[in-house]
Design a protein around this motif. Structure first.
Motif, PDB file in Angstrom:
ATOM      1  N   ALA A 140      61.243  65.686 -14.936  1.00  0.00           N
ATOM      2  CA  ALA A 140      62.166  64.814 -14.195  1.00  0.00           C
ATOM      3  C   ALA A 140      62.368  65.364 -12.790  1.00  0.00           C
ATOM      4  CB  ALA A 140      63.496  64.710 -14.926  1.00  0.00           C
ATOM      5  N   SER A 141      62.436  66.689 -12.668  1.00  0.00           N
ATOM      6  CA  SER A 141      62.694  67.228 -11.337  1.00  0.00           C
ATOM      7  C   SER A 141      61.434  67.198 -10.468  1.00  0.00           C
ATOM      8  CB  SER A 141      63.297  68.632 -11.409  1.00  0.00           C
ATOM      9  OG  SER A 141      62.331  69.532 -11.857  1.00  0.00           O
ATOM     10  N   VAL A 142      60.251  67.307 -11.058  1.00  0.00           N
ATOM     11  CA  VAL A 142      59.021  67.218 -10.253  1.00  0.00           C
ATOM     12  C   VAL A 142      58.908  65.815  -9.648  1.00  0.00           C
ATOM     13  CG1 VAL A 142      56.489  67.238 -10.348  1.00  0.00           C
ATOM     14  CG2 VAL A 142      57.780  69.011 -11.536  1.00  0.00           C
ATOM     15  N   GLY A 143      59.152  64.792 -10.472  1.00  0.00           N
ATOM     16  CA  GLY A 143      59.213  63.436  -9.929  1.00  0.00           C
ATOM     17  C   GLY A 143      57.892  62.692  -9.818  1.00  0.00           C
ATOM     18  N   ASN A 144      56.782  63.284 -10.245  1.00  0.00           N
ATOM     19  CA  ASN A 144      55.502  62.550 -10.270  1.00  0.00           C
ATOM     20  C   ASN A 144      55.450  61.614 -11.466  1.00  0.00           C
ATOM     21  OD1 ASN A 144      54.375  63.920  -8.093  1.00  0.00           O
ATOM     22  ND2 ASN A 144      53.587  65.563  -9.390  1.00  0.00           N
ATOM     23  N   ASP A 145      54.523  60.650 -11.414  1.00  0.00           N
ATOM     24  CA  ASP A 145      54.256  59.876 -12.628  1.00  0.00           C
ATOM     25  C   ASP A 145      53.685  60.826 -13.686  1.00  0.00           C
ATOM     26  OD1 ASP A 145      55.231  57.614 -11.490  1.00  0.00           O
ATOM     27  OD2 ASP A 145      53.275  56.899 -10.812  1.00  0.00           O
ATOM     28  N   ILE A 146      53.835  60.387 -14.941  1.00  0.00           N
ATOM     29  CA  ILE A 146      53.599  61.331 -16.043  1.00  0.00           C
ATOM     30  C   ILE A 146      52.537  60.807 -17.014  1.00  0.00           C
ATOM     31  CG2 ILE A 146      54.742  62.397 -18.058  1.00  0.00           C
ATOM     32  CD1 ILE A 146      57.385  62.054 -16.312  1.00  0.00           C
ATOM     33  N   ALA A 147      51.642  61.700 -17.397  1.00  0.00           N
ATOM     34  CA  ALA A 147      50.697  61.384 -18.483  1.00  0.00           C
ATOM     35  C   ALA A 147      51.019  62.328 -19.648  1.00  0.00           C
ATOM     36  CB  ALA A 147      49.260  61.598 -18.024  1.00  0.00           C
ATOM     37  N   ILE A 148      51.424  61.752 -20.768  1.00  0.00           N
ATOM     38  CA  ILE A 148      51.676  62.566 -21.956  1.00  0.00           C
ATOM     39  C   ILE A 148      50.427  62.483 -22.825  1.00  0.00           C
ATOM     40  CG2 ILE A 148      53.086  62.819 -24.032  1.00  0.00           C
ATOM     41  CD1 ILE A 148      55.421  61.595 -22.521  1.00  0.00           C
TER      42      ILE A 148
END
Ligand code: 3SL
Length: 245
Positions: A140-148
């Motif tokens: 959440a703090s990095v703020g990039n889109d996320i690939a799980i």
């Protein structure tokens, strides 16, 4: 604080995962049973770094280039320690006495492969139930889109990794925008099973298999939400945790 929505895509396995799908994103690789749980346990016991590799051959050739005094070979095939390796893949093997200060080359069947593929992302970390809240906070703090990326089981869906993915999405709350169907399904599955994660793990395909091998305690270990607050992340070709962690 930046509250921009985060697009979250989830992949049930690493099968067919391309660099394009992770490029520029924060990648969260999940292997609840057991590679990512065990990586957290190893760091908790003071190992210096973990180098995930894709095959047993890669592990042994890398070993030849490193100082045998400080390196341990770890990994499994079909859940059993690989012949000639120092350690298998049970978190209970990675005690302080054995791993403190060591570099661990990790060749597990699915988790280390998923980690290697995930390393093509902008940043990449190893997640499991044992460090899930810290993972949520970090991404959440990095703020990039996320690939799980769920490691899955021999290129198939695994319940335990998908549940952990669902828990991460749920932890992001309103900031998460589920960007693919798998993310929607993982969230729903987590909501349905969250009241008894330990039973879900124990009754999963791989959970039952591990019980049949005598690794029942490993499942209880893996089901302990937030028991290890460390985040193993890729840095210069290996997994590390922050100093002082
Ligand atoms: O596939 C993997 O990476 C392992 O975590 C599987 S096992 O639990 O060690 O069998």
């Amino acid at each position: 604080m930046n509250n921009k929505p985060l697009k979250v895509e989830l992949f049930f396995t690493y099968a067919g995962l391309t660099d394009e799908e992770v490029k520029g994103k924060t990648v969260v690789v999940i292997d609840v049973l057991r590679a990512c749980t065990t990586a957290c346990a190893a760091f908790m016991s003071g190992c210096r770094e973990i180098i995930p590799v894709e095959s047993i051959g890669d592990a042994t050739s890398l070993l030849d280039k490193l100082d045998r005094e400080v390196v341990l070979l770890a990994g499994e095939r079909k859940g059993y320690k690989v012949d000639g390796f120092d350690l298998g893949n049970s978190p209970y093997e990675f005690t302080e006495e054995i791993v403190r200060g060591k570099v661990i080359i990790l060749a597990s069947t699915n988790g280390s492969r998923a980690l290697v593929l995930g390393s093509a992302g902008e940043d990449c970390m190893a997640a499991s139930f044992v460090n899930v809240s810290n993972i949520v906070e970090r991404i959440a703090s990095v703020g990039n889109d996320i690939a799980i990326v769920c490691s899955g089981r021999e290129l198939n869906f695994s319940l335990e990794d998908t549940l952990c993915g669902g828990m991460i999405i749920s932890g992001l709350g309103d900031r998460a925008e589920s960007a693919n169907d798998a993310a929607v399904v993982a969230s729903k599955l987590y909501e349905e099973r969250k009241s008894d994660l330990a039973s879900a793990l124990r009754n999963s395909d791989h959970g039952r298999y591990l019980v049949s091998l005598g690794f029942s305690p490993d499942i209880d270990f893996a089901a302990q939400v937030d028991s290890i607050g460390l985040i193993p992340y890729w840095d210069n070709g290996r997994l590390v945790v922050d100093d002082g962690a």
